[in-house]
Design a protein around this motif. Sequence first.
Motif, PDB file in Angstrom:
ATOM      1  N   ILE A  64      80.573  18.201  70.590  1.00 40.15           N
ATOM      2  CA  ILE A  64      79.160  18.565  70.610  1.00 40.15           C
ATOM      3  C   ILE A  64      79.002  19.965  70.040  1.00 40.15           C
ATOM      4  CG2 ILE A  64      78.579  17.037  72.530  1.00 40.15           C
ATOM      5  CD1 ILE A  64      78.671  19.471  74.395  1.00 40.15           C
ATOM      6  N   THR A  65      77.873  20.205  69.401  1.00 44.16           N
ATOM      7  CA  THR A  65      77.583  21.515  68.824  1.00 44.16           C
ATOM      8  C   THR A  65      76.764  22.317  69.819  1.00 44.16           C
ATOM      9  OG1 THR A  65      77.599  20.576  66.608  1.00 44.16           O
ATOM     10  CG2 THR A  65      76.537  22.713  66.876  1.00 44.16           C
ATOM     11  N   LEU A  66      77.234  23.534  70.114  1.00 39.37           N
ATOM     12  CA  LEU A  66      76.558  24.429  71.047  1.00 39.37           C
ATOM     13  C   LEU A  66      76.358  25.787  70.396  1.00 39.37           C
ATOM     14  CD1 LEU A  66      78.603  23.536  74.254  1.00 39.37           C
ATOM     15  CD2 LEU A  66      76.301  22.758  73.669  1.00 39.37           C
ATOM     16  N   THR A  67      75.592  26.648  71.066  1.00 38.46           N
ATOM     17  CA  THR A  67      75.266  27.963  70.521  1.00 38.46           C
ATOM     18  C   THR A  67      75.681  29.051  71.502  1.00 38.46           C
ATOM     19  OG1 THR A  67      73.311  26.926  69.557  1.00 38.46           O
ATOM     20  CG2 THR A  67      73.428  29.326  69.469  1.00 38.46           C
ATOM     21  N   ARG A  68      76.484  29.984  71.018  1.00 32.95           N
ATOM     22  CA  ARG A  68      76.866  31.141  71.842  1.00 32.95           C
ATOM     23  C   ARG A  68      75.642  32.042  72.046  1.00 32.95           C
ATOM     24  NH1 ARG A  68      82.571  31.343  71.744  1.00 32.95           N
ATOM     25  NH2 ARG A  68      83.452  30.258  69.949  1.00 32.95           N
ATOM     26  N   LEU A  69      75.741  32.995  72.944  1.00 35.98           N
ATOM     27  CA  LEU A  69      74.626  33.901  73.204  1.00 35.98           C
ATOM     28  C   LEU A  69      74.259  34.731  71.971  1.00 35.98           C
ATOM     29  CD1 LEU A  69      75.370  35.152  76.839  1.00 35.98           C
ATOM     30  CD2 LEU A  69      73.861  33.311  76.087  1.00 35.98           C
ATOM     31  N   ASN A  70      75.228  34.984  71.088  1.00 36.09           N
ATOM     32  CA  ASN A  70      74.950  35.753  69.866  1.00 36.09           C
ATOM     33  C   ASN A  70      74.400  34.874  68.740  1.00 36.09           C
ATOM     34  OD1 ASN A  70      77.154  34.370  68.873  1.00 36.09           O
ATOM     35  ND2 ASN A  70      78.443  36.183  68.594  1.00 36.09           N
ATOM     36  N   LYS A  71      74.017  33.648  69.083  1.00 40.24           N
ATOM     37  CA  LYS A  71      73.376  32.680  68.183  1.00 40.24           C
ATOM     38  C   LYS A  71      74.316  32.042  67.163  1.00 40.24           C
ATOM     39  CE  LYS A  71      68.857  34.699  68.814  1.00 40.24           C
ATOM     40  NZ  LYS A  71      67.672  35.271  68.196  1.00 40.24           N
ATOM     41  N   THR A  72      75.625  32.179  67.323  1.00 44.54           N
ATOM     42  CA  THR A  72      76.554  31.480  66.439  1.00 44.54           C
ATOM     43  C   THR A  72      76.869  30.118  67.035  1.00 44.54           C
ATOM     44  OG1 THR A  72      78.498  32.469  67.484  1.00 44.54           O
ATOM     45  CG2 THR A  72      77.599  33.598  65.553  1.00 44.54           C
ATOM     46  N   GLU A  73      76.918  29.118  66.178  1.00 43.64           N
ATOM     47  CA  GLU A  73      77.203  27.757  66.638  1.00 43.64           C
ATOM     48  C   GLU A  73      78.707  27.492  66.619  1.00 43.64           C
ATOM     49  OE1 GLU A  73      74.992  24.973  64.278  1.00 43.64           O
ATOM     50  OE2 GLU A  73      73.197  25.241  65.513  1.00 43.64           O
ATOM     51  N   PHE A  74      79.128  26.636  67.513  1.00 45.61           N
ATOM     52  CA  PHE A  74      80.515  26.178  67.533  1.00 45.61           C
ATOM     53  C   PHE A  74      80.534  24.748  68.044  1.00 45.61           C
ATOM     54  CE2 PHE A  74      79.777  27.604  71.789  1.00 45.61           C
ATOM     55  CZ  PHE A  74      80.641  26.902  72.608  1.00 45.61           C
ATOM     56  N   VAL A  75      81.644  24.070  67.805  1.00 51.40           N
ATOM     57  CA  VAL A  75      81.785  22.680  68.229  1.00 51.40           C
ATOM     58  C   VAL A  75      82.778  22.641  69.390  1.00 51.40           C
ATOM     59  CG1 VAL A  75      82.470  20.367  67.506  1.00 51.40           C
ATOM     60  CG2 VAL A  75      81.267  21.866  65.912  1.00 51.40           C
ATOM     61  N   LEU A  76      82.381  21.972  70.461  1.00 54.40           N
ATOM     62  CA  LEU A  76      83.190  21.913  71.675  1.00 54.40           C
ATOM     63  C   LEU A  76      83.658  20.487  71.932  1.00 54.40           C
ATOM     64  CD1 LEU A  76      84.048  23.519  74.316  1.00 54.40           C
ATOM     65  CD2 LEU A  76      82.008  22.514  75.335  1.00 54.40           C
ATOM     66  N   ASN A  77      84.907  20.340  72.301  1.00 55.91           N
ATOM     67  CA  ASN A  77      85.441  19.040  72.707  1.00 55.91           C
ATOM     68  C   ASN A  77      84.944  18.778  74.126  1.00 55.91           C
ATOM     69  OD1 ASN A  77      86.899  16.846  73.562  1.00 55.91           O
ATOM     70  ND2 ASN A  77      88.852  17.576  72.756  1.00 55.91           N
ATOM     71  N   CYS A  78      83.918  17.963  74.255  1.00 51.81           N
ATOM     72  CA  CYS A  78      83.288  17.745  75.561  1.00 51.81           C
ATOM     73  C   CYS A  78      84.188  16.976  76.521  1.00 51.81           C
ATOM     74  CB  CYS A  78      81.935  17.069  75.406  1.00 51.81           C
ATOM     75  SG  CYS A  78      81.974  15.516  74.519  1.00 51.81           S
ATOM     76  N   ASP A  79      85.274  16.390  76.042  1.00 53.23           N
ATOM     77  CA  ASP A  79      86.214  15.722  76.938  1.00 53.23           C
ATOM     78  C   ASP A  79      86.948  16.728  77.826  1.00 53.23           C
ATOM     79  OD1 ASP A  79      85.672  13.136  76.039  1.00 53.23           O
ATOM     80  OD2 ASP A  79      87.123  13.311  74.401  1.00 53.23           O
ATOM     81  N   LEU A  80      86.919  17.999  77.459  1.00 50.29           N
ATOM     82  CA  LEU A  80      87.636  19.031  78.213  1.00 50.29           C
ATOM     83  C   LEU A  80      86.764  19.753  79.232  1.00 50.29           C
ATOM     84  CD1 LEU A  80      89.753  20.622  75.336  1.00 50.29           C
ATOM     85  CD2 LEU A  80      90.448  18.879  76.987  1.00 50.29           C
ATOM     86  N   ILE A  81      85.479  19.405  79.329  1.00 51.67           N
ATOM     87  CA  ILE A  81      84.586  20.097  80.262  1.00 51.67           C
ATOM     88  C   ILE A  81      84.978  19.755  81.692  1.00 51.67           C
ATOM     89  CG2 ILE A  81      82.221  20.296  81.111  1.00 51.67           C
ATOM     90  CD1 ILE A  81      81.270  19.811  78.249  1.00 51.67           C
ATOM     91  N   GLU A  82      85.172  20.804  82.489  1.00 48.63           N
ATOM     92  CA  GLU A  82      85.470  20.631  83.910  1.00 48.63           C
ATOM     93  C   GLU A  82      84.213  20.891  84.740  1.00 48.63           C
ATOM     94  OE1 GLU A  82      88.516  22.343  87.314  1.00 48.63           O
ATOM     95  OE2 GLU A  82      88.818  22.878  85.232  1.00 48.63           O
TER      96      GLU A  82
END
Length: 68
Positions: A2-20
């Motif tokens: 999934i694509t998310l946005t850091r507080l500094n407005k930069t986007e990154f892609v996160l492997n949502c299977d690793l969310i605890e």
Amino acid sequence: MITLTRLNKTEFVLNCDLIETIQENPDTTIRLTTGNIYIVRESVQEVVRATVAYKRSLFEGMLRRDEV
């Protein structure tokens, strides 16, 4: 992924299977099973929606392949 946005407005892609865990304090904090922590601009509900949409797309793809 999934694509998310850091507080500094930069986007990154996160492997949502690793969310605890996901918490709002008030910023949304995501802790992964790896121990990494990410603080993002999206709300908890937005992260959950994006994760569900991603997982749904995977399962729909698998079902379509079985029908062919």
